[in-house]
Design a protein around this motif. Structure first.
Motif, short mmCIF file in Angstrom:
data_model
loop_
_atom_site.label_atom_id
_atom_site.label_comp_id
_atom_site.label_asym_id
_atom_site.label_seq_id
_atom_site.Cartn_x
_atom_site.Cartn_y
_atom_site.Cartn_z
N ILE A 66 4.44 -5.28 -5.70
CA ILE A 66 4.29 -5.12 -4.25
C ILE A 66 3.20 -6.06 -3.71
N ASP A 67 2.13 -6.26 -4.48
CA ASP A 67 1.08 -7.21 -4.07
C ASP A 67 1.68 -8.60 -3.83
N LYS A 68 2.59 -8.99 -4.71
CA LYS A 68 3.22 -10.32 -4.54
C LYS A 68 4.12 -10.32 -3.30
N LEU A 69 4.86 -9.22 -3.12
CA LEU A 69 5.75 -9.16 -1.95
C LEU A 69 4.95 -9.19 -0.65
N ARG A 70 3.73 -8.66 -0.70
CA ARG A 70 2.89 -8.66 0.51
C ARG A 70 2.61 -10.09 0.96
N GLY B 271 -1.37 -0.19 -0.74
CA GLY B 271 -1.62 -0.25 0.70
C GLY B 271 -0.35 -0.35 1.52
N CYS B 272 0.71 0.33 1.07
CA CYS B 272 1.96 0.31 1.83
C CYS B 272 1.79 1.05 3.16
N GLU B 273 2.61 0.67 4.13
CA GLU B 273 2.52 1.32 5.44
C GLU B 273 3.21 2.68 5.44
N ALA B 274 4.15 2.86 4.50
CA ALA B 274 4.84 4.16 4.41
C ALA B 274 5.44 4.34 3.03
N ALA B 275 5.65 5.60 2.67
CA ALA B 275 6.38 5.93 1.44
C ALA B 275 7.52 6.85 1.82
N CYS B 276 8.72 6.47 1.42
CA CYS B 276 9.88 7.32 1.69
C CYS B 276 10.21 8.05 0.41
N ILE B 277 9.88 9.33 0.36
CA ILE B 277 10.08 10.10 -0.87
C ILE B 277 10.90 11.35 -0.57
N PRO B 278 11.65 11.83 -1.56
CA PRO B 278 12.51 12.99 -1.31
C PRO B 278 11.71 14.20 -0.82
N LYS C 270 0.19 -6.65 13.66
CA LYS C 270 0.46 -6.51 12.22
C LYS C 270 1.51 -7.54 11.80
N ARG C 271 1.21 -8.26 10.73
CA ARG C 271 2.10 -9.36 10.32
C ARG C 271 3.13 -8.94 9.26
N SER C 272 2.84 -7.89 8.54
CA SER C 272 3.76 -7.53 7.46
C SER C 272 3.78 -6.01 7.28
N ILE C 273 4.94 -5.54 6.82
CA ILE C 273 5.08 -4.10 6.54
C ILE C 273 5.72 -3.96 5.17
N ILE C 274 5.18 -3.05 4.39
CA ILE C 274 5.87 -2.70 3.14
C ILE C 274 6.09 -1.20 3.09
#
Ligand code: F6P
Length: 327
Positions: free
Chosen positions: A157-161, A192-199, A220-224
């Protein structure tokens, strides 16, 4: 005593470290370990680990270097035949025929369910070890492999950021965990994700899109968003729904999948695996059975298999709230 060991279900980093601890503890106590290949399938096929000796059944002695090695030298599989009552009974008969005196299955929910079922047909001691990245078992704070999986997810995720920021994009990153949101929640907080989608904590699409618009307006420039594989209809449907609701960021989906199961175990997983493996042998020697060796509050603990596999393990609510607070 000759104790059988197997790894079953999805492999996880630390399974080898667990095997090493089992072998070393058994040798110290004057007992022998034999390994079955490919999980429960290895019992049905009478397929023993032979190492480099080439003998039909090698007693495991040389486990040097295994504490740091990813995957499992015993290999793993899901075995549909063993999951039937006939298959379980057949496995019990083969274990008797082979002269195995006790069994330590290393694996997750399915593996330990199988271990409990086997105990209905086989009267020797069975102690499971919690080897799964999913962290979905009760009676242990963490399962072997979970922390390494989170570390791998965070590195990805750090790389995707970086690329998300370069392109003003949103990434939906799907993470394994079967029906459980543990990996996703922990990785989301650590990366440091902006959201977590969990069951365990479904969110409302219109309100998340409103939040995304506010973030975009604030520069904000990016969202994960970390998305658990068990989340509702899956990550692709989520992407569509966000788009339809007016998501202000161009979005890409990345499925990390089995990447999370690979790699050498992190130190915490090595320690946990060593504690569980050693406890499993000691428990067998004390005559315990139908239990799982875990670690709770840093104390190696036995828990009945039925409790370990019971129901859905909830994620900590305070961590869900923590992520909402800081994202
Ligand atoms: O249980 C471990 C796990 O990796 C889950 O997170 C995932 O849902 C499943 O196994 C994938 O299984 P398979 O490797 O059989 O596709």
């Amino acid at each position: 005593m000759q104790i059988g060991v197997l790894c079953s279900g999805g492999d996880s980093p630390g399974m080898n470290a667990c095997l090493r601890a089992i072998v070393r503890t058994a040798l110290n106590e004057g007992h022998e370990i034999v390994g079955f290949m490919d999980g429960y399938q290895g019992i049905l096929d009478r397929d023993f680990y032979v190492g480099s000796a080439g003998a039909p059944r090698a007693v495991l002695r040389t486990v040097s270097g295994l504490v740091k090695k990813g995957g499992t030298v015993l290999n793993s599989s899901r075995c549909p035949e063993f999951a039937t009552p006939e298959g379980t009974q057949k496995a019990a008969e083969i274990l008797d025929e082979l002269g195995v005196d006790a069994l330590i299955p290393i694996g997750g929910n399915g593996t330990l369910t199988g271990a409990h079922e086997l105990g209905k047909y086989w009267k020797c001691p069975i102690i499971g070890c919690p080897g799964t990245i999913d962290n979905d078992l009760n009676g242990t704070d963490f399962t072997i492999g979970f922390k390494t999986a989170v570390q791998t997810a965070v590195e990805a995720i750090d790389k995707l950021r970086d690329t998300a920021s370069s392109h003003h994009r949103m990434f939906l990153v799907e993470l394994m965990g079967r029906h459980c949101g543990y990996i996703t929640l922990f990785a989301a907080i650590a990366a440091g994700c902006e959201a977590a989608c969990i069951p365990e904590a479904p969110f409302d699409i219109p309100s998340i899109v409103e939040k995304l618009k506010l973030m975009k307006n604030r520069g904000k420039r990016s969202i994960i968003m970390a998305v658990a594989e068990g989340y509702h209809d899956g990550v692709m449907v989520l992407q569509e729904k966000l788009k339809e609701a007016g998501c202000p960021f161009p979005t890409r989906v990345v499925v990390l999948g089995h990447l999370l199961r690979g790699g050498d175990p992190c130190p915490d997983d090595r320690i946990l695996a060593t504690q569980c493996g050693s406890l499993a042998v000691k428990a067998i020697l004390k005559g315990e059975t139908d239990k799982m060796a875990g670690v709770t509050n840093n104390i190696p603990t036995l828990v009945p298999l039925t409790e370990a596999i019971d129901g859905h393990r909830e994620v900590p609510r305070d961590l869900v709230e923590l992520l909402e607070c800081v994202s």
